[in-house]
Scaffold this motif. Structure first.
Motif, PDB file in Angstrom:
ATOM      1  N   TRP A  86      36.287  59.998  39.974  1.00 55.90           N
ATOM      2  CA  TRP A  86      36.958  58.592  40.182  1.00 55.90           C
ATOM      3  C   TRP A  86      36.484  57.486  40.744  1.00 55.90           C
ATOM      4  N   GLU A 131      40.494  55.549  39.758  1.00 54.34           N
ATOM      5  CA  GLU A 131      40.379  55.281  38.361  1.00 54.34           C
ATOM      6  C   GLU A 131      39.336  56.403  37.760  1.00 54.34           C
ATOM      7  N   ARG A 176      34.033  50.146  34.126  1.00 53.77           N
ATOM      8  CA  ARG A 176      34.582  49.732  35.132  1.00 53.77           C
ATOM      9  C   ARG A 176      33.952  49.324  36.262  1.00 53.77           C
TER      10      ARG A 176
END
Length: 441
Positions: free
Chosen positions: A424, A428, A435
């Motif tokens: 993560w 996320e 990202r």
């Protein structure tokens, strides 16, 4: 009113700054907002129960050669950061070479950042370079956000990044000390190096003796002591250099050192023949006795962190023998499993591995303080960079299945302990959508 979190992850093996314990880690807005007992009732939009799977902080790898732009066929931001995430690494700091142009002024930093923007799966920061003639560029690079400056004492292997002579070292170190920056040094004394007499590993090893590292480390210590700069020795391979490092630190010299998974897990005795050039790196992988002394240096704290020195190239540059092949080990995706395999065999726990591979590197580059990004720990206010790690599982390394751009690694076919099941980044899950953020010091 009951607080609601974005995500709660529960594990009976959460590796916290004070050791392993069952815990529930709650995330809000990308940060760790609460750490509670494993069975605490917490309201969240999503919840993951890992059971006996360990929960680690994301690793911080401060020694990665991504090579984009200019040598993107060797590695690139998309492939390197996807490999990083698959190996439990959520932050990397990119070396100023072997990209073209090298990151030696503000303009070249902007080129590097433009290549990375929108392509990275984990967070990425950048080192600047200290080369002959760019002293005037060091402060502007520092102000532009690089985490420090890499220099070589011996040949770097690429002509656009020449080494610093002793006189140039003093000049650069003094300038970097003036703004309390960090210099990181590839420390091999060129006077102690020679060309291999043949193409086999024994000749290559003899051409880069431990004395080359020790003498260079002693030189760095002298200049650091004279200038007051904060200095860091990268990829320490020779245990002979531990003594001068320990003595320097005891008298207050601001010098630290790292080593790499391949120096802790592989040995010269493991190299199967003159064409096994996936093992070639500089400094070289040394004998088994030296490896055990490096482990002692880690346990004693003389070595403060373990990072990969992921230095890939195209397969054709690895062909030939040890006299001609490119020197560099690709291990970004494998570092955690490799170090854990060797660490547990020596009685070290996951907390030690986290200290060496997450907390230590984060502290080196200042990502453990009060800035916008806090990395390397499962602690309140830190980025929710987290890793689900099946510490008791094993796997055999299939080079073709790695996310690195080029499937060349000395770990191919080896059985390693520990499997990253999920990563993560700021709460996320890392998947095929990039990202990651670009970090400034």
């Amino acid at each position: 009113m009951t607080e609601t979190y974005d995500l709660v992850i529960r594990s009976r093996r959460a590796v916290l700054p004070y050791g392993e314990k069952p815990a529930a880690v709650a995330v809000r807005n990308g940060r760790i907002a609460a750490i509670e007992e494993a069975d605490a009732p917490l309201a969240a939009a999503a919840e993951v129960d890992l059971g006996d799977i360990a929960l680690l902080p994301g690793l911080v790898d401060t020694h990665v050669h991504i090579n984009e732009p200019g040598r993107t066929e060797w590695e690139g931001f998309a492939t390197a950061t996807r490999a990083a995430a698959a190996g439990g690494v959520t932050t990397v700091v990119d070396m100023p070479l072997n990209s073209l142009p090298p990151t030696v002024d503000v303009e070249s930093l902007a080129v590097k950042q433009a290549a990375a923007r929108g392509a990275v799966h984990v967070d990425v920061g950048f080192w600047g370079g200290a080369i002959p003639g760019n002293v005037a560029d060091l402060r502007p690079l520092h102000e532009a956000g690089v985490f420090g400056f890499k220099c070589f004492i011996s040949d770097s292997g690429v002509p656009e990044f020449p080494p610093l002579s002793p006189e140039r070292q003093y000049e650069a170190f003094r300038e970097i000390a003036s703004f309390d920056g960090l210099i990181i040094v590839h420390a091999e004394d060129p006077a102690a190096l020679s060309e291999p007499a043949a193409g086999d590993y024994a000749s290559f090893l003899a051409s880069r003796p431990p004395s080359a590292e020790r003498r260079a480390v002693e030189q760095v210590i002298r200049v650091a002591e004279q200038t007051g700069v904060r200095a860091h020795i990268v990829h320490l391979a020779a245990a002979d250099a531990l003594e001068p490092l320990a003595k320097a630190r005891s008298r207050g010299v601001r010098v630290t050192a790292e080593t790499c998974p391949h120096y802790l897990t592989l040995t010269a005795e493991d190299v199967p023949g003159p064409d096994a050039t996936a093992f070639k790196c500089c400094p070289p992988i040394r004998d088994a006795g030296n490896r055990e002394e490096l482990w002692n240096g880690l346990a004693d704290g003389v070595i403060s962190c373990v990072v990969t020195d992921h230095s890939p190239c195209t397969p054709d540059l690895k062909r030939g023998d040890f006299a001609t092949a490119w020197g560099g080990v690709s291990s970004l995706q494998l570092g955690l499993s490799a170090v854990w395999t060797a660490a547990r065999a020596r009685g070290h726990g996951l907390s030690s591995v986290v200290r060496w591979m997450a907390e230590g590197p984060a502290a080196l580059v200042g990502l453990n303080g009060d800035g916008a990004r806090r990395k390397g720990r499962i602690a309140l206010g830190y980025d929710a960079d987290l890793v689900a790690f099946a510490a008791d599982a094993s796997h055999v390394v299939d080079a073709a299945a790695l996310h690195h751009r080029n499937p060349v690694t000395p770990y191919a076919g080896r059985s390693l302990r520990g499997v990253v099941q999920a990563t993560w980044l700021r709460g996320e899950i890392v998947d095929d959508t990039p990202r990651g953020a670009l970090l400034n010091r």
